[in-house]
Design an enzyme around this catalytic site. Structure first.
Site, PDB file in Angstrom:
ATOM      1  N   LYS A  68      -9.679  -9.445  -9.741  1.00 18.92           N
ATOM      2  CA  LYS A  68     -10.692  -9.552  -8.694  1.00 18.92           C
ATOM      3  C   LYS A  68     -11.785  -8.514  -8.900  1.00 18.92           C
ATOM      4  CE  LYS A  68     -10.154  -9.286  -3.990  1.00 18.92           C
ATOM      5  NZ  LYS A  68      -9.525  -9.377  -2.672  1.00 18.92           N
TER       6      LYS A  68
ATOM      7  N   LYS B  31       0.818  -1.213   0.000  1.00 16.84           N
ATOM      8  CA  LYS B  31       0.000   0.000   0.000  1.00 16.84           C
ATOM      9  C   LYS B  31       0.850   1.262   0.000  1.00 16.84           C
ATOM     10  CE  LYS B  31      -4.410  -1.744   1.221  1.00 16.84           C
ATOM     11  NZ  LYS B  31      -5.525  -1.881   2.142  1.00 16.84           N
TER      12      LYS B  31
ATOM     13  N   LYS C  35     -14.288  -2.596  -5.938  1.00 18.22           N
ATOM     14  CA  LYS C  35     -14.879  -1.260  -6.007  1.00 18.22           C
ATOM     15  C   LYS C  35     -13.907  -0.263  -6.624  1.00 18.22           C
ATOM     16  CE  LYS C  35     -19.082  -0.307  -4.646  1.00 18.22           C
ATOM     17  NZ  LYS C  35     -19.990   0.705  -5.143  1.00 18.22           N
TER      18      LYS C  35
HETATM   19  P1  AMP Z   1     -12.140  -4.971   0.760  1.00 20.44           P
HETATM   20  O1  AMP Z   1     -13.335  -4.110   0.575  1.00 20.44           O
HETATM   21  O2  AMP Z   1     -11.393  -5.237  -0.494  1.00 20.44           O
HETATM   22  O3  AMP Z   1     -11.272  -4.518   1.916  1.00 20.44           O
HETATM   23  O4  AMP Z   1     -12.695  -6.396   1.200  1.00 20.44           O
HETATM   24  C1  AMP Z   1     -13.547  -6.631   2.298  1.00 20.44           C
HETATM   25  C2  AMP Z   1     -13.788  -8.128   2.408  1.00 20.44           C
HETATM   26  O5  AMP Z   1     -14.410  -8.648   1.229  1.00 20.44           O
HETATM   27  C3  AMP Z   1     -12.506  -8.946   2.588  1.00 20.44           C
HETATM   28  O6  AMP Z   1     -12.773 -10.007   3.487  1.00 20.44           O
HETATM   29  C4  AMP Z   1     -12.211  -9.497   1.208  1.00 20.44           C
HETATM   30  O7  AMP Z   1     -11.507 -10.708   1.252  1.00 20.44           O
HETATM   31  C5  AMP Z   1     -13.615  -9.669   0.618  1.00 20.44           C
HETATM   32  N1  AMP Z   1     -13.590  -9.458  -0.852  1.00 20.44           N
HETATM   33  C6  AMP Z   1     -13.368  -8.283  -1.502  1.00 20.44           C
HETATM   34  N2  AMP Z   1     -13.443  -8.454  -2.855  1.00 20.44           N
HETATM   35  C7  AMP Z   1     -13.685  -9.771  -3.066  1.00 20.44           C
HETATM   36  C8  AMP Z   1     -13.857 -10.591  -4.236  1.00 20.44           C
HETATM   37  N3  AMP Z   1     -13.811 -10.067  -5.469  1.00 20.44           N
HETATM   38  N4  AMP Z   1     -14.108 -11.898  -4.062  1.00 20.44           N
HETATM   39  C9  AMP Z   1     -14.184 -12.427  -2.816  1.00 20.44           C
HETATM   40  N5  AMP Z   1     -14.027 -11.740  -1.677  1.00 20.44           N
HETATM   41  C10 AMP Z   1     -13.775 -10.429  -1.778  1.00 20.44           C
END
Ligand code: AMP
Ligand code: TRP
Length: 329
Positions: free
Chosen positions: A195, A112, A198
């Site tokens: 992946k 990051k 957002k």
């Molecule tokens: P983030 O918003 O990326 O910090 O993710 C929040 C949670 O959602 C974490 O537990 C991630 O592992 C899960 N997550 C985010 N994007 C994905 C995705 N495309 N597929 C599966 N899990 C996800």
């Protein structure tokens, strides 16, 4: 109940299908067998979101998404981190028992901070210590997280042990990570190797929990596909087909093999039609519930205030005890 769960989600943005299938749905299920404490970690998010209106909006949207998905405030505690002082109080104490070297090894900080390490906020560097405080302030026994958080969880255990060794044997239980299966990884609708996220500039790449039925159907219809007849699970050669198949299986609560068998000789167009119907059937009620919650912020804020009071009632005495253990009078 099998123990006490704590987990957190950053309000850095709204919620997309990947968050829902990869994390939130699991949080909902865990309510049946654990005492669950779920936290919207705005203090962590302040490292990235530095606009008050955006922070407020994201926090409400994440809260609404969690409630609409089935987090039940009658059974579980749902609250916003900055409303409960225990987190920052304990974080300072833990900062003082955590060697810099441990934090220097954190791969997420390196990723990051990137090349601009000197400009990265100190908050980003000590982020995993605040995360340890989140968990330990409740003496949580289990922490469901994605694979990317494994290193932070190991650090939480090391920090707990470091405190215990110096001040009070057995004071904090060492929290057990519950790593959520990679099988639930949802990929972009435009590129099966990325992946779903957002932060992808194309809104067509993802399904947001705020999307209505029309938007969901359009996105599925326009999702990248290939020209092979029949849907098969073959992530290497057919990443897009495999992703859509996985989404179908996850939403329908079926195995990939079962879905693949059913659609072995179906055209992509027809499979997408069925997938769109399934997505709408499963997500439209959540979407409607979310809209209702967001239209009534007074109710939403009251749910969060109640959650904060209940969280405070658990964490405050534990952190008071930790203060006494280090000699703060
Ligand atoms: P983030 O918003 O990326 O910090 O993710 C929040 C949670 O959602 C974490 O537990 C991630 O592992 C899960 N997550 C985010 N994007 C994905 C995705 N495309 N597929 C599966 N899990 C996800
Ligand atoms: N760092 C976690 C993430 O980015 C969020 C988080 C903060 C968390 N505090 C936590 C997760 C405590 C589990 C427990 O996903």
């Amino acid at each position: 109940m099998q123990g006490r769960i704590f987990s957190g989600i950053q309000p850095t943005h709204g919620i997309q299908l990947g968050n829902y299938l990869g994390a939130i749905r699991n949080w909902v299920k865990l309510q049946d067998s654990f005492e669950c404490i779920y936290c919207i970690v705005d203090q962590h998010a302040l490292n990235t979101v530095q606009d008050a209106a955006e922070m407020r909006q994201n926090t409400r949207e994440v809260a609404a998404a969690l409630l609409a998905s089935g987090i039940d405030p009658a059974r579980s505690i749902l609250f916003v981190q900055s409303r409960v002082e225990a987190h920052s109080r304990l974080a300072w104490v833990l900062n003082c028992v955590t060697p810099m070297g441990w934090l220097n090894r954190m791969t997420q900080f390196k990723e990051k901070a990137g090349k601009h390490r000197e400009n990265a906020p100190v908050g980003l560097f000590v982020y995993p210590v605040l995360q340890a405080a989140d968990i330990l302030a409740y003496r949580a026994t289990h922490v469901p997280v994605g694979e990317d958080q494994k290193q932070h969880l190991e650090l939480s255990r090391d920090i707990a042990a470091s405190f215990n060794r110096r001040f009070a044997d057995g004071f904090f239980p060492l929290p057990e990570p519950m790593i959520q299966a990679e099988a639930a990884r949802v990929m972009s609708l435009r590129d099966g190797s990325k992946k779903m996220s957002k932060s992808d500039p194309s809104d067509m790449s993802r399904i947001n929990l705020t999307d209505d039925a029309d938007a969901i159907a359009t996105k599925i219809k326009k999702a990248k596909s290939d020209s092979i007849l029949g849907i098969t699970y073959d992530p290497e050669n057919r990443p897009e087909a495999s992703n859509l198949l996985s989404i179908f299986a996850a939403l329908a609560d079926q195995s990939r093999a079962a879905v693949a068998a059913e659609y072995a000789s179906t055209s992509f167009a027809q499979f997408k039609e069925h997938l769109a119907e399934l997505c709408v059937e499963k997500l439209a009620p959540i979407n409607a519930e979310m809209r209702g919650l967001l239209a009534n912020p007074t109710h939403l804020d009251a749910v969060l205030a109640d959650g904060a009071a209940r969280a405070d009632a658990i964490a405050r005495p534990i952190v008071d005890e930790a203060y006494a253990a280090v000699g703060f009078t």
